[in-house]
Design a protein around this motif. Sequence first.
Motif: not given
Length: 258
Positions: A84-89, A99-102, A104-110, A255-258
């Motif tokens: 999931i890519p996010l803007t630094n702004q 970052v923490s919210l996304v 957790k959402a990724l972990a839940d999706a997995i 910023t990208a979160i993988r």
Amino acid sequence: AAEGGYLVPTLLYNVIVDFKEDEAIILPRANKIDMTGMKTNELDISGIATKPRVSWTAEKAQKSTSSITFNQQSLTPYTVAAIIPLTNQLVEDSPFNIVSLVSKALADAITKEEDRVFVVGTGTAQPTGIDTYTFRSTSCGGALSLDHIQDAYFGLPQAYRNKAVWIMNGRTIADLAKLKDSNNRPLLLEEGIISDPGFPALKRRPVLEQNDLASSKIFFGDLSYYWVGSKRPMNISIAKEATVAGYNLWERNMTAIR
């Protein structure tokens, strides 16, 4: 708004309401194998196909011979992931720890996707789900009755019944709950199970709701005989200078979160 609404500030309550989804039911009850550190991507599991048989003989009589045969299952790991890519702004200006919210959402999706494929996975580039295998079955002919439940229950070998669970779609549970026995008592009773007080049970075995399973099917079996190998633990990585989906993160302040 023109009569004064523009002058009233909009209030943003600093909280995000979580979207609740079904809980995983397979992995917590499966036989989990930690493959971390193994120098191979395949795990072979040996089993007994047929056991020896014994026989009685008279005194001094020649003893009969027997045999034992074996089989083998192979587990091959696949990768499940998302970026999931996010803007630094957004990361800097959000009132939440985005970052923490996304993460957790990724972990839940997995977790949710794992439970889906453990039930209906095709085995091609993903785990093989329970529904992919062929088991002894009972056909209800479109009209489920107590007799079909009895056939399914006693159709499972006796050694597996004490730890067996029923797995079915929520719609199937609803239909099953409406069935009555000959004394007009509900077939699906609220049994007092020690580990799960008040959890629905059928013939004193837990009923688990899994809504990825077709509503036309019910499974009854011991989930400890479903094997899950884990090659590496779930992890979250953050990148600021990578290229994601053709976008250079550094050039775009992302910023990208993988």
